[in-house]
Design a protein around this motif. Structure first.
Motif, PDB file in Angstrom:
ATOM      1  N   ALA A   1       9.193  -1.425  -6.786  1.00  0.00           N
ATOM      2  CA  ALA A   1       9.607  -0.026  -6.614  1.00  0.00           C
ATOM      3  C   ALA A   1      10.103   0.552  -7.934  1.00  0.00           C
ATOM      4  O   ALA A   1       9.802   1.702  -8.272  1.00  0.00           O
ATOM      5  CB  ALA A   1      10.692   0.070  -5.544  1.00  0.00           C
ATOM      6  N   GLU A   2      10.847  -0.251  -8.711  1.00  0.00           N
ATOM      7  CA  GLU A   2      11.320   0.196 -10.019  1.00  0.00           C
ATOM      8  C   GLU A   2      10.152   0.443 -10.965  1.00  0.00           C
ATOM      9  O   GLU A   2      10.142   1.413 -11.710  1.00  0.00           O
ATOM     10  CB  GLU A   2      12.273  -0.844 -10.632  1.00  0.00           C
ATOM     11  N   ALA A   3       9.173  -0.452 -10.929  1.00  0.00           N
ATOM     12  CA  ALA A   3       8.001  -0.294 -11.800  1.00  0.00           C
ATOM     13  C   ALA A   3       7.247   0.985 -11.449  1.00  0.00           C
ATOM     14  O   ALA A   3       6.838   1.744 -12.336  1.00  0.00           O
ATOM     15  CB  ALA A   3       7.085  -1.511 -11.666  1.00  0.00           C
ATOM     16  N   VAL A   4       7.058   1.240 -10.154  1.00  0.00           N
ATOM     17  CA  VAL A   4       6.368   2.456  -9.714  1.00  0.00           C
ATOM     18  C   VAL A   4       7.181   3.689 -10.101  1.00  0.00           C
ATOM     19  O   VAL A   4       6.649   4.684 -10.599  1.00  0.00           O
ATOM     20  CB  VAL A   4       6.105   2.414  -8.192  1.00  0.00           C
ATOM     21  N   ARG A   5       8.494   3.618  -9.896  1.00  0.00           N
ATOM     22  CA  ARG A   5       9.368   4.756 -10.212  1.00  0.00           C
ATOM     23  C   ARG A   5       9.304   5.115 -11.697  1.00  0.00           C
ATOM     24  O   ARG A   5       9.277   6.287 -12.074  1.00  0.00           O
ATOM     25  CB  ARG A   5      10.813   4.433  -9.818  1.00  0.00           C
ATOM     26  N   LYS A   6       9.249   4.081 -12.557  1.00  0.00           N
ATOM     27  CA  LYS A   6       9.227   4.335 -13.999  1.00  0.00           C
ATOM     28  C   LYS A   6       7.850   4.741 -14.499  1.00  0.00           C
ATOM     29  O   LYS A   6       7.731   5.414 -15.515  1.00  0.00           O
ATOM     30  CB  LYS A   6       9.721   3.100 -14.748  1.00  0.00           C
ATOM     31  N   ALA A   7       6.808   4.295 -13.821  1.00  0.00           N
ATOM     32  CA  ALA A   7       5.443   4.548 -14.309  1.00  0.00           C
ATOM     33  C   ALA A   7       4.852   5.859 -13.798  1.00  0.00           C
ATOM     34  O   ALA A   7       3.969   6.412 -14.444  1.00  0.00           O
ATOM     35  CB  ALA A   7       4.542   3.382 -13.924  1.00  0.00           C
ATOM     36  N   TYR A   8       5.299   6.330 -12.633  1.00  0.00           N
ATOM     37  CA  TYR A   8       4.655   7.492 -12.015  1.00  0.00           C
ATOM     38  C   TYR A   8       5.666   8.581 -11.663  1.00  0.00           C
ATOM     39  O   TYR A   8       6.806   8.287 -11.326  1.00  0.00           O
ATOM     40  CB  TYR A   8       3.927   7.081 -10.728  1.00  0.00           C
ATOM     41  N   ALA A   9       5.185   9.786 -11.712  1.00  0.00           N
ATOM     42  CA  ALA A   9       6.001  10.909 -11.263  1.00  0.00           C
ATOM     43  C   ALA A   9       6.219  10.772  -9.756  1.00  0.00           C
ATOM     44  O   ALA A   9       5.376  10.209  -9.053  1.00  0.00           O
ATOM     45  CB  ALA A   9       5.284  12.219 -11.582  1.00  0.00           C
ATOM     46  N   PRO A  10       7.346  11.291  -9.237  1.00  0.00           N
ATOM     47  CA  PRO A  10       7.647  11.128  -7.808  1.00  0.00           C
ATOM     48  C   PRO A  10       6.525  11.589  -6.879  1.00  0.00           C
ATOM     49  O   PRO A  10       6.248  10.940  -5.869  1.00  0.00           O
ATOM     50  CB  PRO A  10       8.898  11.991  -7.610  1.00  0.00           C
ATOM     51  N   GLU A  11       5.849  12.689  -7.229  1.00  0.00           N
ATOM     52  CA  GLU A  11       4.791  13.196  -6.342  1.00  0.00           C
ATOM     53  C   GLU A  11       3.542  12.309  -6.364  1.00  0.00           C
ATOM     54  O   GLU A  11       2.693  12.405  -5.483  1.00  0.00           O
ATOM     55  CB  GLU A  11       4.432  14.647  -6.697  1.00  0.00           C
ATOM     56  N   VAL A  12       3.417  11.433  -7.356  1.00  0.00           N
ATOM     57  CA  VAL A  12       2.245  10.564  -7.476  1.00  0.00           C
ATOM     58  C   VAL A  12       2.535   9.163  -6.912  1.00  0.00           C
ATOM     59  O   VAL A  12       1.648   8.481  -6.429  1.00  0.00           O
ATOM     60  CB  VAL A  12       1.817  10.454  -8.969  1.00  0.00           C
ATOM     61  N   ALA A  13       3.802   8.744  -6.977  1.00  0.00           N
ATOM     62  CA  ALA A  13       4.171   7.372  -6.633  1.00  0.00           C
ATOM     63  C   ALA A  13       3.711   6.958  -5.236  1.00  0.00           C
ATOM     64  O   ALA A  13       3.158   5.867  -5.051  1.00  0.00           O
ATOM     65  CB  ALA A  13       5.679   7.194  -6.759  1.00  0.00           C
ATOM     66  N   ASP A  14       3.915   7.807  -4.236  1.00  0.00           N
ATOM     67  CA  ASP A  14       3.516   7.450  -2.874  1.00  0.00           C
ATOM     68  C   ASP A  14       2.006   7.305  -2.748  1.00  0.00           C
ATOM     69  O   ASP A  14       1.522   6.425  -2.035  1.00  0.00           O
ATOM     70  CB  ASP A  14       4.039   8.479  -1.867  1.00  0.00           C
TER      71      ASP A  14
ATOM     72  N   VAL B   1       0.014   6.302  -5.112  1.00  0.00           N
ATOM     73  CA  VAL B   1      -0.310   5.024  -5.761  1.00  0.00           C
ATOM     74  C   VAL B   1      -0.020   3.870  -4.809  1.00  0.00           C
ATOM     75  O   VAL B   1      -0.839   2.961  -4.642  1.00  0.00           O
ATOM     76  CB  VAL B   1       0.482   4.867  -7.081  1.00  0.00           C
ATOM     77  N   LEU B   2       1.134   3.901  -4.167  1.00  0.00           N
ATOM     78  CA  LEU B   2       1.494   2.832  -3.236  1.00  0.00           C
ATOM     79  C   LEU B   2       0.537   2.773  -2.046  1.00  0.00           C
ATOM     80  O   LEU B   2       0.157   1.691  -1.594  1.00  0.00           O
ATOM     81  CB  LEU B   2       2.937   3.005  -2.759  1.00  0.00           C
ATOM     82  N   ARG B   3       0.140   3.942  -1.526  1.00  0.00           N
ATOM     83  CA  ARG B   3      -0.821   3.956  -0.409  1.00  0.00           C
ATOM     84  C   ARG B   3      -2.157   3.363  -0.840  1.00  0.00           C
ATOM     85  O   ARG B   3      -2.786   2.619  -0.091  1.00  0.00           O
ATOM     86  CB  ARG B   3      -1.005   5.382   0.115  1.00  0.00           C
ATOM     87  N   ALA B   4      -2.592   3.700  -2.055  1.00  0.00           N
ATOM     88  CA  ALA B   4      -3.857   3.149  -2.570  1.00  0.00           C
ATOM     89  C   ALA B   4      -3.757   1.638  -2.734  1.00  0.00           C
ATOM     90  O   ALA B   4      -4.696   0.903  -2.399  1.00  0.00           O
ATOM     91  CB  ALA B   4      -4.214   3.805  -3.902  1.00  0.00           C
ATOM     92  N   LEU B   5      -2.618   1.157  -3.221  1.00  0.00           N
ATOM     93  CA  LEU B   5      -2.422  -0.291  -3.351  1.00  0.00           C
ATOM     94  C   LEU B   5      -2.477  -0.971  -1.986  1.00  0.00           C
ATOM     95  O   LEU B   5      -3.078  -2.034  -1.829  1.00  0.00           O
ATOM     96  CB  LEU B   5      -1.077  -0.585  -4.022  1.00  0.00           C
ATOM     97  N   ALA B   6      -1.837  -0.361  -1.007  1.00  0.00           N
ATOM     98  CA  ALA B   6      -1.819  -0.933   0.342  1.00  0.00           C
ATOM     99  C   ALA B   6      -3.228  -1.003   0.921  1.00  0.00           C
ATOM    100  O   ALA B   6      -3.593  -1.995   1.566  1.00  0.00           O
ATOM    101  CB  ALA B   6      -0.916  -0.106   1.251  1.00  0.00           C
ATOM    102  N   ARG B   7      -4.040   0.018   0.657  1.00  0.00           N
ATOM    103  CA  ARG B   7      -5.420   0.002   1.168  1.00  0.00           C
ATOM    104  C   ARG B   7      -6.264  -1.065   0.476  1.00  0.00           C
ATOM    105  O   ARG B   7      -7.158  -1.630   1.092  1.00  0.00           O
ATOM    106  CB  ARG B   7      -6.072   1.378   0.958  1.00  0.00           C
ATOM    107  N   ARG B   8      -5.998  -1.314  -0.806  1.00  0.00           N
ATOM    108  CA  ARG B   8      -6.819  -2.255  -1.572  1.00  0.00           C
ATOM    109  C   ARG B   8      -6.288  -3.682  -1.538  1.00  0.00           C
ATOM    110  O   ARG B   8      -6.839  -4.557  -2.210  1.00  0.00           O
ATOM    111  CB  ARG B   8      -6.897  -1.799  -3.033  1.00  0.00           C
ATOM    112  N   ALA B   9      -5.246  -3.937  -0.798  1.00  0.00           N
ATOM    113  CA  ALA B   9      -4.665  -5.288  -0.778  1.00  0.00           C
ATOM    114  C   ALA B   9      -5.710  -6.302  -0.321  1.00  0.00           C
ATOM    115  O   ALA B   9      -6.433  -6.062   0.641  1.00  0.00           O
ATOM    116  CB  ALA B   9      -3.461  -5.322   0.158  1.00  0.00           C
ATOM    117  N   PRO B  10      -5.814  -7.434  -1.028  1.00  0.00           N
ATOM    118  CA  PRO B  10      -6.817  -8.438  -0.651  1.00  0.00           C
ATOM    119  C   PRO B  10      -6.499  -9.083   0.694  1.00  0.00           C
ATOM    120  O   PRO B  10      -5.338  -9.174   1.087  1.00  0.00           O
ATOM    121  CB  PRO B  10      -6.737  -9.462  -1.777  1.00  0.00           C
ATOM    122  N   ALA B  11      -7.541  -9.525   1.374  1.00  0.00           N
ATOM    123  CA  ALA B  11      -7.347 -10.186   2.672  1.00  0.00           C
ATOM    124  C   ALA B  11      -6.657 -11.531   2.483  1.00  0.00           C
ATOM    125  O   ALA B  11      -5.798 -11.913   3.268  1.00  0.00           O
ATOM    126  CB  ALA B  11      -8.696 -10.371   3.355  1.00  0.00           C
ATOM    127  N   ASP B  12      -7.042 -12.260   1.432  1.00  0.00           N
ATOM    128  CA  ASP B  12      -6.433 -13.564   1.166  1.00  0.00           C
ATOM    129  C   ASP B  12      -5.450 -13.404   0.017  1.00  0.00           C
ATOM    130  O   ASP B  12      -5.841 -13.200  -1.128  1.00  0.00           O
ATOM    131  CB  ASP B  12      -7.510 -14.591   0.784  1.00  0.00           C
TER     132      ASP B  12
END
Length: 174
Positions: free
Chosen positions: A63-76, A78-89
């Motif tokens: 969360a700290e890494a996302v907060r420092k790397a992205y503007a607040p309106e972009v952070a969510d 980015v996190l949603r995209a990461l959640a969608r791309r999470a590997p099955a294994d």
């Protein structure tokens, strides 16, 4: 001055530093593709039932890494995209075997290129793979040694291991 108070079920303050160190160890092993170190640390955490504390700290770090790397309106987003791309294994760590140039290391050693060896080792994120490749190369070379050479090398290693170092003539040291 802010006053903090420990809540019931909260991780004690003295345990936070230890949990942070363990989370960092887990992250470093994952980042550098060191499956053995990752598995070992994870097994220790599971055996000690410390997974909740370390998971909390890993989430905090992310969360700290996302907060420092992205503007607040972009952070969510980015996190949603990461959640969608999470590997099955998720049990394996990503390993960059191309960076583990054991063949390049052997060539640099054979050429006497000390700087090349140093640079290759320094540039390899996971030296476990580099050393594993070197060990495989040595094992492949052993049958090519003349009779008795492998035994002589093993005897020399035993002498060194047991503290009886053989003195190398001054001309051969460097």
């Amino acid at each position: 001055m802010a006053v903090t108070r420990e809540l019931a079920e909260e991780l004690p303050a003295e345990a936070v530093h230890e949990a942070k160190a363990r989370a960092a160890t887990l992250l470093l092993a994952f980042r550098h593709g060191n499956q053995l170190a990752f598995d070992e640390e994870l097994d220790l955490l599971l055996a000690e039932h410390a997974e909740r504390e370390v998971t909390t700290l890993l989430v905090w770090i992310a969360a700290e890494a996302v907060r420092k790397a992205y503007a607040p309106e972009v952070a969510d987003r980015v996190l949603r995209a990461l959640a969608r791309r999470a590997p099955a294994d998720t049990a394996a760590v990503a390993v960059d075997e191309e960076m583990a140039g054991a063949a390049r290391l052997l060539e640099a050693v054979g050429a006497g290129d000390v700087d090349g060896v140093r640079n290759l080792v320094a540039a390899t994120p996971d030296t476990t793979y580099l050393l594993g490749g070197l060990l495989q190369a040595v094992a492949m070379m052993l049958p090519l040694l003349p009779d008795g050479e492998a035994e002589e090398i093993a005897a020399e290693l035993r002498r060194r291991h047991h503290g009886r170092l053989i003195q190398v003539p001054e001309a051969r040291r460097s």
